[in-house]
Design an enzyme around this catalytic site. Structure first.
Site, PDB file in Angstrom:
ATOM      1  N   HIS A  62     -10.317 -14.814   6.940  1.00 27.62           N
ATOM      2  CA  HIS A  62      -9.406 -14.141   5.997  1.00 27.62           C
ATOM      3  C   HIS A  62      -7.998 -14.093   6.587  1.00 27.62           C
ATOM      4  O   HIS A  62      -7.689 -13.207   7.381  1.00 27.62           O
ATOM      5  CB  HIS A  62      -9.908 -12.722   5.698  1.00 27.62           C
ATOM      6  N   HIS A  64      -3.564 -15.139   5.809  1.00 30.53           N
ATOM      7  CA  HIS A  64      -2.494 -15.529   4.881  1.00 30.53           C
ATOM      8  C   HIS A  64      -1.491 -16.386   5.642  1.00 30.53           C
ATOM      9  O   HIS A  64      -0.869 -15.915   6.590  1.00 30.53           O
ATOM     10  CB  HIS A  64      -1.815 -14.280   4.314  1.00 30.53           C
ATOM     11  N   LEU A  65      -1.358 -17.648   5.217  1.00 28.53           N
ATOM     12  CA  LEU A  65      -0.432 -18.554   5.904  1.00 28.53           C
ATOM     13  C   LEU A  65       0.899 -18.706   5.157  1.00 28.53           C
ATOM     14  O   LEU A  65       1.832 -19.300   5.668  1.00 28.53           O
ATOM     15  CB  LEU A  65      -1.085 -19.920   6.125  1.00 28.53           C
ATOM     16  N   ASN A  96      -3.070 -16.664  -2.314  1.00 28.87           N
ATOM     17  CA  ASN A  96      -1.953 -15.959  -2.970  1.00 28.87           C
ATOM     18  C   ASN A  96      -0.597 -16.433  -2.449  1.00 28.87           C
ATOM     19  O   ASN A  96       0.210 -15.671  -1.937  1.00 28.87           O
ATOM     20  CB  ASN A  96      -2.104 -14.437  -2.846  1.00 28.87           C
ATOM     21  N   ASP A 307      -7.209 -10.600   8.481  1.00 27.39           N
ATOM     22  CA  ASP A 307      -6.315 -10.401   7.332  1.00 27.39           C
ATOM     23  C   ASP A 307      -4.851 -10.556   7.780  1.00 27.39           C
ATOM     24  O   ASP A 307      -3.968  -9.812   7.339  1.00 27.39           O
ATOM     25  CB  ASP A 307      -6.542  -9.036   6.664  1.00 27.39           C
ATOM     26  N   HIS A 311       5.019 -10.715   7.279  1.00 26.15           N
ATOM     27  CA  HIS A 311       6.159 -10.452   6.399  1.00 26.15           C
ATOM     28  C   HIS A 311       7.419 -10.481   7.256  1.00 26.15           C
ATOM     29  O   HIS A 311       7.340 -10.334   8.478  1.00 26.15           O
ATOM     30  CB  HIS A 311       6.029  -9.074   5.737  1.00 26.15           C
ATOM     31  N   GLY A 326       0.584  -5.197   4.602  1.00 36.35           N
ATOM     32  CA  GLY A 326       0.056  -6.228   5.505  1.00 36.35           C
ATOM     33  C   GLY A 326       0.621  -6.192   6.902  1.00 36.35           C
ATOM     34  O   GLY A 326       1.764  -5.780   7.127  1.00 36.35           O
TER      35      GLY A 326
HETATM   36 ZN   LIG Z   1      -7.112  -8.427   0.310  1.00 37.99          ZN
END
Ligand SMILES: [Zn+2]
Length: 426
Positions: A62, A64-65, A96, A307, A311, A326
């Site tokens: 899980h 985010h790249l 996303n 996760d 940012h 995040g």
């Molecule tokens: Zn989530």
């Protein structure tokens, strides 16, 4: 490329460390022999691990790249480098992005960029609904065909039960998992932190535990009806865990993950209105943290994921209410978990490693995650002795958004090997 790792401390079958030499050829572990034996391989690169821990490379299902669309936060290359620095050799990235990974072209773009970066294995998830808007299902067969490994609208919950049921039917038919960010929007209404003392003290709206658990309960019933493999994202509440435990007992195909921060921090720990402590799900009560820890111990929660959610500094400076949710996770995950749970004697080292290697491989059917002859040579070398403070300015990630700045930790990865090739070393 041939490689010999000498004097590697590996976790043996009885959980004790054993000093070994590991022989790698053709991207595969060929042999694991006693360190006293001579490992002869012509022209091989030799790494002396000097008694440091060598583990199967960590797997993070899980992350985010941010590419495509949010390259100022992270790119596939910087994200993959950050993962390698954290000892991860396989990562699965959330859809996303902008555009959302809801079409085969974007899946292909992610795979192409990952290949160009040539660092760690990157496995893309595809969205359940177009643009993650919850209105229209994506083309599941085409997305599977293009290389997506599962379906998720992570970042938001799928609000419609009918939409989720249709998604599960399709996924079950294709033998693919549905991975769910569980959140009922009607119970959240723009709250930035969890319900509790912190929210009260600062006059903020609170996110209640039920907003997560209601989706978990709904989806378990839908998973039971459809027979899909249902995987719950970033579990953070006692109530969700209770439901998952019951579902497993009656044989529903449900698996679950938890993040290091939900195992270590509660809302009581938030020092003030610093958005580096803002994530979704939010930090909950101490009682929830204890329930998460117990669920990892008894296997109700199968795997640990970061996760990783980078940012920009500017975004995180907008304050608790306005900043995006995040925190980054790759480069602190193992040191945090090792220091808090293994070095303190709460968990055996073997258990932590299993939840970050063999268990994610089992849950998602990956060939990686094992340290044995015939397995892919995805390996992590970790220094369990040296204590060092977390310094975000040294992160390979573009993101600096972490609540763990200055925490003194042990268990720092020093080299990461993917398919027999050193992709990062200190
Ligand atoms: Zn989530």
């Amino acid at each position: 490329m041939e490689l010999i790792i000498k004097n590697a401390n590996i976790v043996g079958t009885d959980g004790k460390l054993e000093l070994k030499n590991i022989v790698v050829a053709g991207g595969v572990i060929q042999q694991i022999m006693d360190a006293s034996e001579q490992a002869a391989l012509e022209d091989a690169q030799v790494i002396d691990a000097q008694g440091k821990l060598v583990s199967a490379g960590f797997i993070d299902m899980h992350v985010h790249l941010r590419e495509p669309g949010f390259e100022y936060k992270e790119t596939i290359e910087t994200g993959a480098r950050s993962a390698a620095k954290g000892g991860f050799t396989t990562i699965a990235c959330m859809p996303n992005t902008r555009p959302v990974t809801d079409n085969p072209e974007t899946v292909k773009l992610v795979l192409d960029r990952a290949k160009e970066a040539d660092l760690v294995h990157v496995l893309p998830y595809a969205a359940i609904t177009k643009s993650e808007l919850g209105r229209e299902l994506t083309d599941f067969p085409a997305l599977k065909e293009s290389g997506a490994i599962g379906f998720t609208d992570d970042g938001v919950g799928v609000q419609s039960a009918q939409m989720m049921k249709d998604a599960m039917k399709w996924a079950a038919e294709l033998g693919m998992p549905v991975i769910a960010h569980c959140e009922d929007n009607t119970l959240v209404e723009g709250a930035p932190v969890a319900e509790g003392e912190f929210a009260r003290k600062h006059g903020l709206k609170g996110i209640p535990n039920e907003s997560e658990a209601i989706h978990v309960g709904r989806d378990i019933l839908l998973a039971e009806a459809t027979g899909v493999h249902y995987h719950v994202c970033h579990v953070s509440t006692e109530q969700s865990i209770r439901l998952i435990r019951q579902a497993k007992e009656i044989g529903v195909k449900v698996t679950a993950e938890v993040c290091p921060h939900h195992l270590i921090l509660s809302e009581e720990d938030i020092p003030g209105l610093d958005a580096n402590w803002k994530m979704n799900p939010p930090l909950r009560s101490r009682r929830d943290v204890e329930a998460c820890i117990k669920a990892v111990e008894d296997g109700t929660i199968d795997i640990i994921v970061t996760d990783h959610a980078p940012h920009s500094e500017e975004e995180k400076e907008r304050g608790m209410q306005l900043a995006p949710f995040g925190i980054v996770g790759f480069e602190t995950a193992f040191p945090l978990l090792y220091t808090k749970f293994v070095a303190t004697g709460k968990w055996p080292l073997a258990q932590l490693i299993q939840r970050m290697t063999a268990d994610p491989a089992r849950v998602f059917g990956l060939a990686a995650g094992k340290l044995e002859p015939g397995a892919p040579a995805d390996l992590t070398i970790v220094d369990l002795e040296t204590e060092r403070a977390v310094d975000p300015s040294t992160f390979a990630s573009k993101g600096r958004n972490t609540p763990f700045t200055d925490w003194k930790l042990k268990g720092w990865p020093v080299a990461t090997i993917v398919s027999g090739k050193v992709v990062w070393s200190e």
